[in-house]
Structure formats: structure tokens, C-alpha cells
Design a protein around this motif. Sequence first.
Motif, PDB file in Angstrom:
ATOM      1  N   UNK A 108       0.839  -0.843  -0.531  1.00 51.18           N
ATOM      2  CA  UNK A 108       0.278  -0.444   0.340  1.00 51.18           C
ATOM      3  C   UNK A 108       0.707   1.456   0.054  1.00 51.18           C
ATOM      4  N   UNK A 109       1.978   1.032   0.401  1.00 51.47           N
ATOM      5  CA  UNK A 109       3.436   2.576   0.426  1.00 51.47           C
ATOM      6  C   UNK A 109       3.071   2.624  -0.860  1.00 51.47           C
ATOM      7  N   UNK A 110       3.525   3.561  -1.128  1.00 52.91           N
ATOM      8  CA  UNK A 110       3.441   5.272  -2.422  1.00 52.91           C
ATOM      9  C   UNK A 110       4.306   4.597  -3.002  1.00 52.91           C
ATOM     10  N   UNK A 111       5.983   4.438  -1.694  1.00 54.96           N
ATOM     11  CA  UNK A 111       7.473   4.225  -2.123  1.00 54.96           C
ATOM     12  C   UNK A 111       8.180   3.610  -0.957  1.00 54.96           C
ATOM     13  N   UNK A 112       9.227   3.524  -1.715  1.00 55.81           N
ATOM     14  CA  UNK A 112       9.909   2.252  -0.457  1.00 55.81           C
ATOM     15  C   UNK A 112      10.232   3.652   0.652  1.00 55.81           C
ATOM     16  N   UNK A 113      10.937   4.385   0.431  1.00 56.31           N
ATOM     17  CA  UNK A 113      10.853   5.912   0.533  1.00 56.31           C
ATOM     18  C   UNK A 113       9.416   6.134   1.772  1.00 56.31           C
ATOM     19  N   UNK A 114       9.076   6.296   1.500  1.00 54.96           N
ATOM     20  CA  UNK A 114       7.750   6.626   2.369  1.00 54.96           C
ATOM     21  C   UNK A 114       7.562   5.351   3.109  1.00 54.96           C
ATOM     22  N   UNK A 115       7.055   4.714   2.311  1.00 51.74           N
ATOM     23  CA  UNK A 115       7.552   3.359   3.996  1.00 51.74           C
ATOM     24  C   UNK A 115       8.108   3.406   4.820  1.00 51.74           C
ATOM     25  N   UNK A 116       9.947   3.172   3.843  1.00 51.05           N
ATOM     26  CA  UNK A 116      10.588   3.120   5.467  1.00 51.05           C
ATOM     27  C   UNK A 116      10.355   4.587   6.865  1.00 51.05           C
ATOM     28  N   UNK A 117      10.232   5.870   6.029  1.00 56.25           N
ATOM     29  CA  UNK A 117      10.159   6.698   6.726  1.00 56.25           C
ATOM     30  C   UNK A 117       8.392   6.903   7.584  1.00 56.25           C
ATOM     31  N   UNK A 118       7.663   6.176   7.362  1.00 62.41           N
ATOM     32  CA  UNK A 118       6.886   5.972   8.192  1.00 62.41           C
ATOM     33  C   UNK A 118       6.858   4.697   9.181  1.00 62.41           C
ATOM     34  N   UNK A 119       7.738   3.785   8.926  1.00 60.75           N
ATOM     35  CA  UNK A 119       7.595   3.025   9.812  1.00 60.75           C
ATOM     36  C   UNK A 119       8.981   3.097  10.986  1.00 60.75           C
ATOM     37  N   UNK A 120       9.683   4.124  10.641  1.00 61.97           N
ATOM     38  CA  UNK A 120      11.217   5.239  11.319  1.00 61.97           C
ATOM     39  C   UNK A 120       9.748   5.619  12.678  1.00 61.97           C
ATOM     40  N   UNK A 121       9.275   6.699  12.690  1.00 62.82           N
ATOM     41  CA  UNK A 121       8.082   7.416  12.837  1.00 62.82           C
ATOM     42  C   UNK A 121       7.644   6.396  13.507  1.00 62.82           C
ATOM     43  N   UNK A 122       6.932   5.854  12.669  1.00 63.33           N
ATOM     44  CA  UNK A 122       5.906   4.839  14.224  1.00 63.33           C
ATOM     45  C   UNK A 122       6.498   4.009  15.044  1.00 63.33           C
ATOM     46  N   UNK A 123       7.640   3.578  15.090  1.00 63.49           N
ATOM     47  CA  UNK A 123       8.563   2.949  16.309  1.00 63.49           C
ATOM     48  C   UNK A 123       9.314   4.144  17.231  1.00 63.49           C
ATOM     49  N   UNK A 124       9.155   5.349  16.651  1.00 60.86           N
ATOM     50  CA  UNK A 124      10.034   6.205  17.348  1.00 60.86           C
ATOM     51  C   UNK A 124       9.403   7.490  18.280  1.00 60.86           C
ATOM     52  N   UNK A 125       7.780   7.368  17.939  1.00 65.80           N
ATOM     53  CA  UNK A 125       7.393   8.104  18.646  1.00 65.80           C
ATOM     54  C   UNK A 125       6.361   7.262  19.223  1.00 65.80           C
ATOM     55  N   UNK A 126       5.891   7.576  20.962  1.00 63.64           N
ATOM     56  CA  UNK A 126       5.541   7.316  21.978  1.00 63.64           C
ATOM     57  C   UNK A 126       3.601   6.816  21.184  1.00 63.64           C
ATOM     58  N   UNK A 127       3.183   7.912  21.235  1.00 65.93           N
ATOM     59  CA  UNK A 127       1.922   8.335  21.496  1.00 65.93           C
ATOM     60  C   UNK A 127       1.387   7.684  19.761  1.00 65.93           C
ATOM     61  N   UNK A 128       1.894   7.530  18.514  1.00 65.91           N
ATOM     62  CA  UNK A 128       2.041   6.605  17.379  1.00 65.91           C
ATOM     63  C   UNK A 128       1.961   4.695  17.951  1.00 65.91           C
ATOM     64  N   UNK A 129       2.877   4.654  18.392  1.00 64.24           N
ATOM     65  CA  UNK A 129       2.940   2.852  19.184  1.00 64.24           C
ATOM     66  C   UNK A 129       2.154   2.415  19.671  1.00 64.24           C
ATOM     67  N   UNK A 130       1.261   3.321  20.707  1.00 64.19           N
ATOM     68  CA  UNK A 130       0.386   2.921  21.225  1.00 64.19           C
ATOM     69  C   UNK A 130      -0.667   3.455  20.775  1.00 64.19           C
ATOM     70  N   UNK A 131      -0.793   3.838  19.673  1.00 64.99           N
ATOM     71  CA  UNK A 131      -2.123   4.162  19.032  1.00 64.99           C
ATOM     72  C   UNK A 131      -2.497   2.324  17.855  1.00 64.99           C
TER      73      UNK A 131
END
Length: 202
Positions: A108-131
Motif C-alpha cells: 500500500x505504500x507509495x514508495x520504499x522511501x515513504x514506507x521506511x519513513x512511516x515505519x521510522x516514525x511509528x517505532x520512534x513516536x510513543x503516541x503512534x506506537x500506543x495507537x
Amino acid sequence: MKQEAKSATAAPTTLWDRTRQLASQEILETALRLFTEQGYDETTIAQIAREAGVSQRTLFRYFGTKEDLLGGGQDRFGQVLMDTISAQPADAGVWEALRAGVAAVLALHDSREQALERFRLLHNTASLRAGWLEKRLRFQENLLPLIETRMDAATGNEGARARAVIATAFACLDAASMTWVANGGKSEIMDLYDECLAAVRG
């Protein structure tokens, strides 16, 4: 990833559809850029709307929550996962069916770069991890009947075994994506998923 993602959804057929898709993509790209530059929690909806050139009201017509701005709606994640697993042949095993679902979601990700950045944000942002954890538990329960039907009923306790299998698949996706982020996206995330799964299954 982009080509595979297009096949997962119907192509727009009208000018209105195409315009809406372009506007949605522009908002998503703006949000991801701001989240990356200054942090998810530090970025406001008002700032995203201003930089994307739309009103906040328009932004919320496309995206219901701030979390949706990270990946276009995690509910779509769950729906694609369920649809893909449901579409697998009846003789496909549970691990095979779940792997197909994981691959479809990653596409579903538009590009490899966007997927990588989204996962980086997910794993490094407490509020996103909780959600994500909260939604993941809901996805796991929704998948339960689909996986139970693929289990060997003769051994009994399909519910417990299905829950264990689903939880393992999600845990392997987490481990794979965290490793992928840590190595800067130098490997293939599905290869990492397979490695994680092989390590757990022995």
C-alpha cells in the motif's frame, strides 16, 4: 511498491476522482515531510493544512484523524489484510495466508522511501506506537475467524492456536520493520519478515 499499491485499489474514473486523489496525495506528502522534519507530536493539523494549501475543514474531509495522515488510514490496513487472507485458496496454510496479507499491506505504500519513513516514525513516536498497538489488537480479533477456519479442527483449541499464530505474524512484522529501519532500508522487508518467522517457527 507503488505499482503493487495501485493494483490494490480501483483507478479513478472521473476528473473529480483524480483531483481528489491528487489532493489527498499532496496532503499526505506534506504531512510526512513535516513529521520527519520536526516530529509527529510537534506538527499541528493547522500547519499541515497551511503548507498543503487547503483549509483544515478540507483536510478533515480526506483524513479523519492525525494518525491517518501518517499512512492514509490504518483502517485500510486492516481491510486489505482481511480481504487478501480471505482471497487465498482454501488449501493455503495459515502462515502462507498471513504472509500474503502482510505483503499486500506493505504494497500500500507509495514508495520504499515513504514506507521506511512511516515505519521510522511509528517505532520512534510513543503516541503512534500506543495507537498502533490498540488497532493491532482489534485487527487480530477481526482475523480470528478467518484463521480458525484454516486450522486443523481435529486437534481442538482452534481459538487459542489461531490467536497465537496471528500474534506471531504481527510480532514478526514489528521485528522486521524495526530491523529494516535500523539498517536504513538496505534489505527487503519481506525477506526480514521471512527470517523472523523462520526463527520463531524453528
